[in-house]
Design a protein around this motif. Structure first.
Motif, short mmCIF file in Angstrom:
data_model
loop_
_atom_site.label_atom_id
_atom_site.label_comp_id
_atom_site.label_asym_id
_atom_site.label_seq_id
_atom_site.Cartn_x
_atom_site.Cartn_y
_atom_site.Cartn_z
N ASP A 282 6.23 15.97 15.55
CA ASP A 282 6.44 15.18 16.77
C ASP A 282 5.17 15.03 17.60
N ARG A 283 4.24 15.94 17.46
CA ARG A 283 2.99 15.85 18.23
C ARG A 283 2.12 14.71 17.72
N THR A 284 2.07 14.53 16.39
CA THR A 284 1.19 13.52 15.80
C THR A 284 1.93 12.30 15.27
N GLY A 285 3.23 12.44 15.01
CA GLY A 285 4.01 11.37 14.42
C GLY A 285 3.80 11.23 12.92
N ARG A 286 3.03 12.11 12.33
CA ARG A 286 2.72 12.04 10.90
C ARG A 286 3.72 12.85 10.08
N ALA A 287 3.99 12.35 8.88
CA ALA A 287 4.87 13.07 7.96
C ALA A 287 4.14 14.30 7.43
N ALA B 89 3.67 7.77 18.24
CA ALA B 89 4.73 6.78 18.04
C ALA B 89 4.34 5.79 16.95
N TYR B 90 3.09 5.35 16.97
CA TYR B 90 2.64 4.40 15.95
C TYR B 90 2.66 5.02 14.55
N SER C 177 5.09 3.64 11.69
CA SER C 177 4.46 3.14 10.47
C SER C 177 5.03 3.84 9.24
N GLY C 178 5.28 5.14 9.39
CA GLY C 178 5.78 5.92 8.26
C GLY C 178 7.23 5.66 7.91
N THR D 235 5.59 24.92 22.24
CA THR D 235 5.93 25.11 20.83
C THR D 235 6.01 23.75 20.14
N PRO D 236 5.32 23.61 19.01
CA PRO D 236 5.39 22.33 18.29
C PRO D 236 6.81 22.05 17.80
N THR D 237 7.19 20.78 17.84
CA THR D 237 8.51 20.38 17.33
C THR D 237 8.34 19.39 16.20
N PHE D 238 9.37 19.32 15.37
CA PHE D 238 9.38 18.48 14.19
C PHE D 238 10.74 17.81 14.10
N THR D 239 10.79 16.67 13.44
CA THR D 239 12.04 15.95 13.27
C THR D 239 12.15 15.48 11.82
N ALA D 240 13.31 15.74 11.22
CA ALA D 240 13.57 15.31 9.84
C ALA D 240 14.50 14.12 9.85
#
Length: 193
Positions: A41-46, A139-140, A144-145, A2-7
């Motif tokens: 969290d999978r891509t690190g992108r906003a 992570a990068y 960066s974001g 399951t994809p995870t996200f972090t705010a």
């Protein structure tokens, strides 16, 4: 998985987990002094979400593949192409030289079976390397974001891409704890070293 996200609200972790939980946590956080950003969290992108309306409205607007991790399959009303759409198989075009097609067609099961076996074998052989690259890239993108103006950012990025974990961790040691811990978790997920 399951994809995870972090705010994050500025440098502070606000919520982490499945997208539905994170989206509702952000909505219920109300106004914060720092801007809130949600990261995949999978891509690190906003990512951007529309958090207007009721909880049910927000949940209804979430991207379906981020909620249930199912492959996007064409809806029944869409014209069906070749392949097996119910299984998530969609025909695509592959350009090969005639000698490649001859070899593929001579394989047991034909070209499709041979290509699937080749892809699976290659994925298995380079799986650890691919996962490490994806983790490093995530992570990068995350750092960066959210941490592009932090001290030692450029040197930390160099250490990350050089796979120098000790130097990387030392360079980000003074970063805000939630950011530091999250970028380390992203960079070295699924790695025991």
């Amino acid at each position: 998985m399951t994809p995870t996200f972090t705010a994050f609200a500025g440098a502070q972790r606000l919520a982490s987990g499945v997208l539905a939980d994170v989206a509702l946590a952000v909505k219920h956080a109300g106004t914060t002094p720092a801007p809130i950003t949600i990261f995949d969290d999978r891509t690190g992108r906003a990512i951007d979400l529309d958090l207007r309306g009721s909880d049910a409205d927000i949940l209804a607007r979430l991207p379906q593949n981020a909620v249930d991790d199912e492959p996007c399959v064409p809806a029944a009303s869409e014209p069906r192409g070749r392949g097996r759409p119910k299984l998530g198989v969609v025909a695509r075009e592959v350009t090969l030289l005639p000698r490649h097609w001859e070899w593929l067609n001579a394989q047991p099961g034909g070209a499709s079976v041979a290509l699937r076996k080749l892809v699976d074998d290659t994925r298995g052989a380079s799986g650890d390397r691919d996962r490490a690259r994806e983790a490093r890239d995530a992570a990068y993108h995350f750092m960066s974001g959210i941490a592009g103006n932090n001290p030692n950012f450029e040197e930390a990025a160099r250490a990350l891409f050089a796979d120098d974990r000790r130097r990387f961790v030392a360079l980000i040691a003074e970063w805000p704890a939630d950011i530091r811990d999250h970028v380390i978790a992203l960079a070295y997920r699924d790695r025991a070293d």
